[in-house]
Design a protein around this motif. Structure first.
Motif, PDB file in Angstrom:
ATOM      1  N   VAL A  31      45.323  50.780 170.606  1.00  0.00           N
ATOM      2  CA  VAL A  31      44.647  50.500 169.539  1.00  0.00           C
ATOM      3  C   VAL A  31      46.539  50.191 168.267  1.00  0.00           C
ATOM      4  CG1 VAL A  31      43.125  49.316 167.368  1.00  0.00           C
ATOM      5  CG2 VAL A  31      42.279  49.884 169.640  1.00  0.00           C
ATOM      6  N   LYS A  32      47.093  48.899 167.964  1.00  0.00           N
ATOM      7  CA  LYS A  32      47.932  49.901 167.058  1.00  0.00           C
ATOM      8  C   LYS A  32      47.388  50.154 165.504  1.00  0.00           C
ATOM      9  CE  LYS A  32      51.551  47.979 169.486  1.00  0.00           C
ATOM     10  NZ  LYS A  32      51.648  48.361 170.771  1.00  0.00           N
ATOM     11  N   VAL A  33      46.416  49.252 164.945  1.00  0.00           N
ATOM     12  CA  VAL A  33      46.497  50.691 163.981  1.00  0.00           C
ATOM     13  C   VAL A  33      45.497  51.690 164.108  1.00  0.00           C
ATOM     14  CG1 VAL A  33      45.196  50.270 162.275  1.00  0.00           C
ATOM     15  CG2 VAL A  33      44.784  48.321 162.988  1.00  0.00           C
ATOM     16  N   LEU A  34      45.009  52.612 165.026  1.00  0.00           N
ATOM     17  CA  LEU A  34      44.601  53.441 165.064  1.00  0.00           C
ATOM     18  C   LEU A  34      45.774  54.249 165.519  1.00  0.00           C
ATOM     19  CD1 LEU A  34      41.529  53.390 167.249  1.00  0.00           C
ATOM     20  CD2 LEU A  34      41.833  54.188 164.804  1.00  0.00           C
ATOM     21  N   SER A  35      46.866  53.887 166.688  1.00  0.00           N
ATOM     22  CA  SER A  35      47.702  54.991 166.269  1.00  0.00           C
ATOM     23  C   SER A  35      48.737  55.550 165.210  1.00  0.00           C
ATOM     24  CB  SER A  35      48.568  54.123 167.388  1.00  0.00           C
ATOM     25  OG  SER A  35      49.236  53.228 167.995  1.00  0.00           O
ATOM     26  N   GLY A  36      48.543  54.214 164.739  1.00  0.00           N
ATOM     27  CA  GLY A  36      49.613  54.288 163.836  1.00  0.00           C
ATOM     28  C   GLY A  36      49.254  55.039 162.393  1.00  0.00           C
ATOM     29  N   LEU A  37      47.840  55.090 162.511  1.00  0.00           N
ATOM     30  CA  LEU A  37      47.303  55.097 160.893  1.00  0.00           C
ATOM     31  C   LEU A  37      47.619  57.506 161.720  1.00  0.00           C
ATOM     32  CD1 LEU A  37      43.799  54.065 160.228  1.00  0.00           C
ATOM     33  CD2 LEU A  37      45.794  53.890 158.800  1.00  0.00           C
ATOM     34  N   ALA A  38      47.494  57.378 162.817  1.00  0.00           N
ATOM     35  CA  ALA A  38      47.425  58.586 163.420  1.00  0.00           C
ATOM     36  C   ALA A  38      48.605  59.593 162.838  1.00  0.00           C
ATOM     37  CB  ALA A  38      46.818  58.995 164.826  1.00  0.00           C
ATOM     38  N   VAL A  82      42.916  63.051 166.772  1.00  0.00           N
ATOM     39  CA  VAL A  82      43.445  62.448 166.110  1.00  0.00           C
ATOM     40  C   VAL A  82      44.662  61.914 167.501  1.00  0.00           C
ATOM     41  CG1 VAL A  82      46.574  62.833 163.840  1.00  0.00           C
ATOM     42  CG2 VAL A  82      43.701  63.201 163.966  1.00  0.00           C
ATOM     43  N   THR A  83      44.473  63.019 168.158  1.00  0.00           N
ATOM     44  CA  THR A  83      45.504  62.876 169.120  1.00  0.00           C
ATOM     45  C   THR A  83      45.187  61.134 169.963  1.00  0.00           C
ATOM     46  OG1 THR A  83      46.144  65.112 169.524  1.00  0.00           O
ATOM     47  CG2 THR A  83      46.937  63.158 171.635  1.00  0.00           C
TER      48      THR A  83
END
Lengths: 258, 214
Positions: free
Chosen positions: B44-51, B36-37
């Motif tokens: 990647v904006k989508v990934l960091s947003g999801l996390a 998750v970190t």
């Protein structure tokens, strides 16, 4: 060379090793690089001088895209610098960089630092990479430090290890961002000795430094920067003895007076 | 004291279940938390947003509510797992959010120059994270992650509420028969204390072992 206008888009790749064409860089409102052009031929050594805040470190960091530029073009060995991603990682592996603060990987031994790139990026076999790393540590004079950790080395030794790490990638060009500025005075010469040996080997180098002696003796040309522009570019003899611009003369009178 | 000895079998079974949940839950939470970190700091904006959403969700919903939700709601939508497995999965997902926050604070302690040097020799983002940034970040968060592990061990007792017979539930069962709450629950409490102490001490050992020479 002095403040040439941006080259039109029709110009193709050149045989230069580093070709910086009309780049502009902003940090927010701050315009830190203004239409900078710089060409470095293979085996050429360009030393970038200038007062602090003149943009010389930023220029150096733009060449391997640690800093992004807002306009202009940069070519390495004829290849345009790609945007972030695998292609950029590949290109960076051909452009060595030596930092002011060494930036050795603190959790890895010195030899691990040097062989990590060859193993992980070049996919070299571990034994081969180890041999390469050992020979490079020998070249920079710290063959006996391979199994120690960066924190156990002196500043000069760390910087030499960092140079060995950059060399391990067998780069086409080496960038030095004030490599001796964080060192105690007595350690500066051991790092400059290594850099001089690279010059003798014919390495293409861009060196941002305050070491006027190195600039005078090792450079093929000196680029003087002020306020984000390359104000003057000349062979070192000409630059130090008869700088053309007032700003360069003012700078030299300050740094050479003591 | 007799009541503990007379009922050692269910109590030890309960303790072993608690240990098992702690062990599997702890390892799982660390793995998921690190992933998750990694997503959280990725460009990647989508990934960091999801996390980010993941961490916010699991930090802001009580573990007991999650346990009840998963145990009673998942079978409704056709996902049927053994009770213990469900409890472990929930604990992993929940504690991973706390591990992720601890590890992210560790990443902030790694100087930017380390990542720049990694990129400068041609490592990709994932390689520089895996080989340079995370190993140093994790070394600096052994203590906070150890604290999350202790909290996790204590939180395993909530599994009793949804029917997992771990140490707390076992103690409760023994008490229902023996009616000696002081001995039984003090005994169980000592079990939890020993577990927390063991985690705390090993945290200290690990921290010294992986310390970076500076």
């Amino acid at each position: 060379m002095n403040r040439t206008p941006p080259i039109p888009d029709t110009a193709g790749p050149s045989p230069a090793m580093v070709d910086v064409r009309g780049i502009n860089k902003y940090f927010g409102e701050n315009h830190v690089l203004r239409d900078v052009n710089l060409t470095v031929a293979p085996s050429e050594v360009v030393v970038v001088l200038g007062p602090s805040g003149s943009g010389k470190s930023t220029l150096c960091r733009c060449i391997n895209r640690l800093e992004t530029i807002q306009s202009g073009e940069i070519y390495i060995d004829g290849q345009p610098l790609p945007t972030e991603g695998r292609a950029l990682a590949r290109l960076r592996s051909d452009v060595g960089m030596v930092f002011q603060s060494f930036n050795l990987f603190a959790h890895r031994s010195v030899i691990d630092n040097v062989r990590m790139g060859p193993i992980k990026v070049r996919k070299m076999a571990k034994t081969e990479a180890t041999e390469l790393a050992e020979s490079l540590l020998d070249k920079v004079g710290i063959a006996d430090k391979g199994n120690q950790f960066p924190g156990e080395l002196s500043g000069g030794q760390q910087q030499r290890a960092a140079i060995a790490r950059a060399l391990a990638m067998q780069p086409k060009v080496l960038l030095f961002d004030e490599p001796t500025s964080a060192l105690d005075p007595e350690m500066v010469s051991e790092v400059l000795d290594v850099m001089n040996s690279l010059v003798a080997d014919g390495m293409t180098m861009v060196v941002v430094t305050h070491e006027m002696g190195f600039a005078r003796h090792a450079a093929d040309s000196v680029a003087f920067m002020d306020e984000g522009q390359i104000v003057e570019m000349a062979p070192p003899g000409e630059f130090f003895d008869s700088a053309r611009s007032d700003r360069a003369r003012a700078f030299l009178s300050k740094v050479l007076s003591h | 004291m007799n009541v503990l000895l007379d009922n050692w079998r269910p109590l030890v079974d309960g303790l072993l279940t608690t240990l098992w949940i702690t062990l599997v839950g702890g390892v799982g939470a660390i793995v998921v938390g690190v992933l998750v970190t990694a997503a959280r700091v990725s460009p990647v904006k989508v990934l960091s947003g999801l996390a980010f959403c993941y961490v916010q969700f699991f930090m802001n919903v009580p573990l007991l509510a999650l346990l009840v939700l998963f145990v009673f709601a998942l079978p409704e939508v056709g996902l049927i797992m053994p009770l213990l497995t469900t409890a472990i999965v929930v604990i992993i997902l929940y504690e991973a959010a706390y591990v992720a926050e601890a590890v992210r604070s560790g990443i902030n302690t790694v100087s930017l120059g380390q990542a720049e040097a990694a990129r400068a020799i041609g490592l990709t983002f994932l390689q520089s994270l895996r080989l340079v940034v995370l190993p140093q970040a994790l070394r600096s968060v052994v203590q906070p992650v150890g604290n999350v592990m202790i909290a996790l061990a204590m939180n395993t007792s909530l599994a009793a509420a949804v029917g997992v017979v771990e140490l707390t539930a076992a103690a409760q069962k023994v008490n229902l028969v023996s009616a000696q709450p002081i001995q039984v629950f003090v005994g169980a409490g000592i079990g939890y204390m020993a577990l927390a102490l063991a985690i705390g001490l090993s945290t200290g050992v690990v921290e010294r072992k992986v310390a970076i020479v500076r």
